[in-house]
Every structure is written in C-alpha cells, then in structure tokens.
Enzyme design. Structure first.
Site, PDB file in Angstrom:
ATOM      1  N   ILE A 145       0.828  -1.202   0.000  1.00  0.00           N
ATOM      2  CA  ILE A 145       0.000   0.000   0.000  1.00  0.00           C
ATOM      3  C   ILE A 145       0.863   1.253   0.000  1.00  0.00           C
ATOM      4  O   ILE A 145       0.557   2.232  -0.688  1.00  0.00           O
ATOM      5  CB  ILE A 145      -0.945  -0.019   1.218  1.00  0.00           C
ATOM      6  CG1 ILE A 145      -2.001  -1.125   1.043  1.00  0.00           C
ATOM      7  CG2 ILE A 145      -1.627   1.337   1.400  1.00  0.00           C
ATOM      8  CD1 ILE A 145      -2.856  -1.360   2.267  1.00  0.00           C
TER       9      ILE A 145
ATOM     10  N   ASP B 165      11.009   4.391   5.081  1.00  0.00           N
ATOM     11  CA  ASP B 165      10.854   3.008   5.516  1.00  0.00           C
ATOM     12  C   ASP B 165      12.099   2.609   6.299  1.00  0.00           C
ATOM     13  O   ASP B 165      13.069   3.371   6.390  1.00  0.00           O
ATOM     14  CB  ASP B 165      10.618   2.064   4.338  1.00  0.00           C
ATOM     15  CG  ASP B 165       9.625   0.950   4.683  1.00  0.00           C
ATOM     16  OD1 ASP B 165       9.783   0.333   5.756  1.00  0.00           O
ATOM     17  OD2 ASP B 165       8.696   0.707   3.897  1.00  0.00           O
TER      18      ASP B 165
ATOM     19  N   LYS C  87      -0.682 -13.901  16.772  1.00  0.00           N
ATOM     20  CA  LYS C  87      -0.818 -15.052  17.674  1.00  0.00           C
ATOM     21  C   LYS C  87      -2.088 -14.814  18.480  1.00  0.00           C
ATOM     22  O   LYS C  87      -2.470 -13.671  18.738  1.00  0.00           O
ATOM     23  CB  LYS C  87       0.361 -15.160  18.650  1.00  0.00           C
ATOM     24  CG  LYS C  87       1.635 -15.739  18.066  1.00  0.00           C
ATOM     25  CD  LYS C  87       1.555 -17.250  17.888  1.00  0.00           C
ATOM     26  CE  LYS C  87       2.877 -17.824  17.410  1.00  0.00           C
ATOM     27  NZ  LYS C  87       2.801 -19.281  17.185  1.00  0.00           N
TER      28      LYS C  87
ATOM     29  N   TYR D 262      -2.757  -6.321  16.947  1.00  0.00           N
ATOM     30  CA  TYR D 262      -2.982  -5.510  15.750  1.00  0.00           C
ATOM     31  C   TYR D 262      -4.303  -4.752  15.837  1.00  0.00           C
ATOM     32  O   TYR D 262      -4.367  -3.545  15.572  1.00  0.00           O
ATOM     33  CB  TYR D 262      -2.966  -6.425  14.530  1.00  0.00           C
ATOM     34  CG  TYR D 262      -3.103  -5.719  13.202  1.00  0.00           C
ATOM     35  CD1 TYR D 262      -2.033  -5.032  12.649  1.00  0.00           C
ATOM     36  CD2 TYR D 262      -4.302  -5.758  12.492  1.00  0.00           C
ATOM     37  CE1 TYR D 262      -2.149  -4.391  11.412  1.00  0.00           C
ATOM     38  CE2 TYR D 262      -4.428  -5.126  11.265  1.00  0.00           C
ATOM     39  CZ  TYR D 262      -3.351  -4.453  10.727  1.00  0.00           C
ATOM     40  OH  TYR D 262      -3.471  -3.811   9.515  1.00  0.00           O
TER      41      TYR D 262
ATOM     42  N   LYS E 241      -4.894  -0.693  15.856  1.00  0.00           N
ATOM     43  CA  LYS E 241      -5.664  -0.015  14.816  1.00  0.00           C
ATOM     44  C   LYS E 241      -6.922   0.652  15.368  1.00  0.00           C
ATOM     45  O   LYS E 241      -7.368   1.680  14.841  1.00  0.00           O
ATOM     46  CB  LYS E 241      -6.020  -1.006  13.706  1.00  0.00           C
ATOM     47  CG  LYS E 241      -4.800  -1.517  12.938  1.00  0.00           C
ATOM     48  CD  LYS E 241      -4.002  -0.384  12.319  1.00  0.00           C
ATOM     49  CE  LYS E 241      -2.881  -0.872  11.421  1.00  0.00           C
ATOM     50  NZ  LYS E 241      -2.138   0.239  10.766  1.00  0.00           N
TER      51      LYS E 241
END
Length: 452
Positions: free
Chosen positions: A224, A243, A300, A358, A362
């Site tokens: 992306i 990056d 996980k 995650y 977010k």
C-alpha cells in the site's frame, strides 16, 4: 496476487456457472485512469422539499464536466445514469423519508455498472429538533442498504454537510464529490463522510490536486505504501518516502521511480522523531501532509502471544504516530491547512481472531483521530483515517486459502481490493481541497459484511 475466481467469473463459462449456482459474482470495477471523465453517463440530481444543497451541487458537477440529466427524460425505460445524487437536507421528520423512496424507487435499475449513489444530509447533531435529527440519522440505513442491493460495482455513500459552512465547506464538498463519483472510489461503499469548515483551497488543476505539496509517506517501500507514493506523485506531490533500513533497496526503487526522496529510518528508535523533523526542516522547511502508513503484524492468539509481539505492534502501529505528531506539531513543521492521514484497519473496528495486538493498535488509531482532530482543527490542520479491509498484497497472499477466499467474498463487491484503492482514498484526504474534512474514518473495504 491474482484472484483466479474473479478472473474465471469474467469468462463465458464462468458467467454461466455463477448464474446457475448462485455463486458470488465479482463485478469488474471502474478504477481511475488519468484523463477519465468523472462519470461515464449523466448524473441525475434530486432534492427533498426545502433542500439547501441541490443548487450548489449542480454547479459543482457542471464545473467538473458532469452532464446533468434532464428530469423530464428520466421516466423513459431506456434512461441510464452514471450517478444518482440526492439532497436530503430538506427532510425534517420521519414522514419526509417517503421522498427518498419516490426518488430512488423508479431509478434503482437505471444506473450503469460501477454507477454511484451519493446522498447529502445534515449532521444530526446540528439539526433543529429531535425529529429532524432522527430523520437525518435514518439516511445511513438507506445508503448502506443501497450499497448492498444495487450490485454491479455500484457504490453508495452518505455525505453530511455542516449547516454553518464557509468557502472551505463548498471546496471540500467539491473534492468529495469528485472522489466519490470517480473511479478513485471503486472499493469505497457504505461510508458516512462529514464535511465541516476549514482552510480548503481548490487546485489550479484538478488533475494535479497536490501540486507543490510536500507529502511524507511512512512504510513506503512496498504494498500500500508504494502504491500511495505513486498516486501522490501522479497527483503532483513531492513525496518523501520513508521506511526501515532493511527495506532500503525497495524504498530507493520507489523513490527513484516517482522522483521523490527516500529516508531510511526505524520509527521505533528513540531519536527517530527528532531525526525526521530535522530532515524535513532542512530539506523542505515544512511538510504539508503526513501519511502514517507504516505498520506490522505479529499474529498469535492472546493466550499464546509473548510480550515482544504485543509491544512491537503497538509501538510501530500506534505509539510511533503519536511521537512523530508531537515533534512535528511542536516544531510547527505542519502549517495551517496541513493534513494528517493515518491508516487504521477493519480489524480495529470489528476485531480479528489471532490479532488482538494488531486490532488494539488499529482501534487506537481511530481513537487518535477522535481525540486529536478537534484539537488540530483549532490550528487549521485536519486529521482523518482510512480503514482498509481485505486488500490484495503479499501479506494477504500468505493467508490460508479458505480464510483468504472468505475475506475476498464477504463484502458487497465480492472481491478483494487493490493497494491503489487505499492509495486513492488517502490521496483524496490529502488534497488541500479536502482540508474541511476532519475526524473521518473511511473504510476501504468494498462494504465489508463485518464491521460495516
């Protein structure tokens, strides 16, 4: 990554099998190509009695080169439209919702493939009475249902436009309509977008809406981020692509391709925000747009997750954004009219098994937008987020086949999105003309059946 099922469906044998068995039918989406008109067919504009936006919207569309359909010709069975645009701001109670039926019912089958539906309303919080607020909130159910009903790549959106508008409001409404009606919004549907006030400025050339703008993109080496760097450069931006050093070769390739500059930096390093600020100040003197795209996964289930996996994901995906924002804002490197865009995820809205770290990060990005956008608005800076759903990248290519197919099909488009779909959405939020948009979280998920 190739979606072989979607390719098969486009063949004669595939079309016959899909129709016979009732299988998911991914449409061929209309995506933006430079030089394309906003719409492939005329737009039909309607309004509820007393609507306040039909006239300015008509002028915006005409100036954008959109042909407006003659209402007298819409009764013919052969009439075909590229978009249905309806001003619902005049609806002040639930009985007035009948006007929605009267407009959309006769034309539900008249849109061309990848047509567009846009409904304009008043933010419920700004309404004069509880009944008006109730009716305006009802518009969300209409647009989300249309997005799931009309099919063939048709998208549907609700745009709430502030009553206390200024010149920036109309400019950002113009930018929003240009995005939503065009192929740029191919994988965006069922969304609620709020247009407020702010220092929005129209570009001299709408084909280069970022001309002269300095834009920072983190995580720009692949996926992306790389698509985003290309789209922003295409739109005229001077892109600073960032990056980690380990991705240096890929990052340099992207920067060279677009004529931008590359910055190798680990955002989790203690001195990263200061080093980044020094680079931007010394090289450009400012940064007009900051796109927080850098992100990682360390999946996980929570019971099996070690502390390092948790800490790394929170630090990269959320805490690094906060630290960078703090330094850039403290040093006043983001001017009035600047824009910040953060990348969240549908996982931050709906959650996801095996991704508690995650999803937490977010969801935190959405919290960042909710809490910081009102503060930055006082400085003339906007803050928005995008929340991608299933996007075809090298990461999703690693997902087990059954789970991957479910992710592709469980949305109104019956297919995964492309990195360019996320990039186009971020690009729109980055335009100077979009500066009156703030506090929005726009899902780029094909109207996912989860969390949408």
């Amino acid at each position: 990554m190739t979606d072989r099922y979607a390719s098969f469906v486009q063949s004669a044998a595939g079309r016959a099998l899909v129709k016979r068995l009732g299988l998911p039918d991914p449409p061929r989406l209309r995506r933006h190509q430079p030089g394309d008109p906003l719409l492939p067919a005329p737009a039909l504009v309607g309004a509820a009695t007393g609507g306040r936006l039909a006239e300015p919207v008509g002028k915006i569309l005409t100036a954008a080169g959109v042909e407006l359909a003659d209402p007298a010709a819409t009764t013919t069975a052969a009439a075909r439209f590229g978009a249905l645009v309806y001003d619902a701001t005049g609806i002040t109670d639930s009985t007035g919702l009948r006007q929605l039926y009267d407009f959309f019912h006769p034309h539900a089958r008249s849109l061309v493939p990848s047509g567009r539906v846009v409904v304009l309303g008043t933010p419920p919080a700004e309404c004069d009475s509880p009944r008006e607020a109730t009716a305006q909130r009802a518009l969300e159910g209409l647009t989300r249902s249309i997005g799931k009903e009309f099919g063939r790549g048709v998208t549907a959106q609700l745009v709430y436009v502030t009553r206390d508008g200024d010149a920036g409001t109309l400019t950002s409404l113009d930018a929003t309509l240009r995005f939503l009606l065009s192929g740029r919004s191919a994988y965006v549907s069922g969304q609620v977008i709020r247009v407020g006030t702010g220092p929005a400025t129209a570009p001299a050339d709408w084909d280069r809406p970022l001309d002269g703008q300095v834009v920072l993109v983190t995580g720009a080496a692949r996926g992306i981020g790389a698509a985003l760097a290309r789209v922003l450069a295409r739109d005229g931006a001077q892109v600073v692509a960032l990056d980690v050093p380990a991705a240096g070769d890929a990052l340099a390739a992207v920067a060279n391709e677009i004529g931008g500059t590359a910055v190798q930096l680990d955002l989790t390093a203690p001195d990263a925000p200061t080093r980044l600020a020094d680079h931007l100040a010394g090289r450009h003197g400012r940064v007009d747009v900051v796109v927080h795209n850098a992100g990682i996964t360390r999946d996980k289930t929570l019971g099996r997750m070690d502390a390092d996996r948790w800490d790394q994901v929170i630090d990269v995906n959320l805490s690094s954004q906060e630290r960078i924002n703090d330094v850039l804002l403290e040093r006043e490197l983001i001017p009035a009219g600047g824009r910040l865009v953060s990348v969240s995820s549908i996982a931050g809205i709906a959650g996801n098994r095996g991704q508690t770290n995650y999803a937490t990060s977010k969801a935190g990005v959405i919290g960042l937008v909710d809490s910081l956008a009102p503060v930055l608005r006082e400085r003339g800076i906007s803050l928005n987020a995008v929340a991608p759903g299933f996007i075809e990248t090298r990461l999703t290519a690693r997902i087990p086949l059954v789970v991957r197919e479910a992710g592709r099909r469980m949305n109104s488009m019956a297919q995964g999105g492309l990195p360019v779909d996320v990039a186009e959405t971020i690009g729109w939020l980055a335009w100077p003309a979009s500066a009156a948009l703030t506090g929005n979280v726009v899902r780029v998920c094909g109207q996912s059946l989860l969390g949408a």
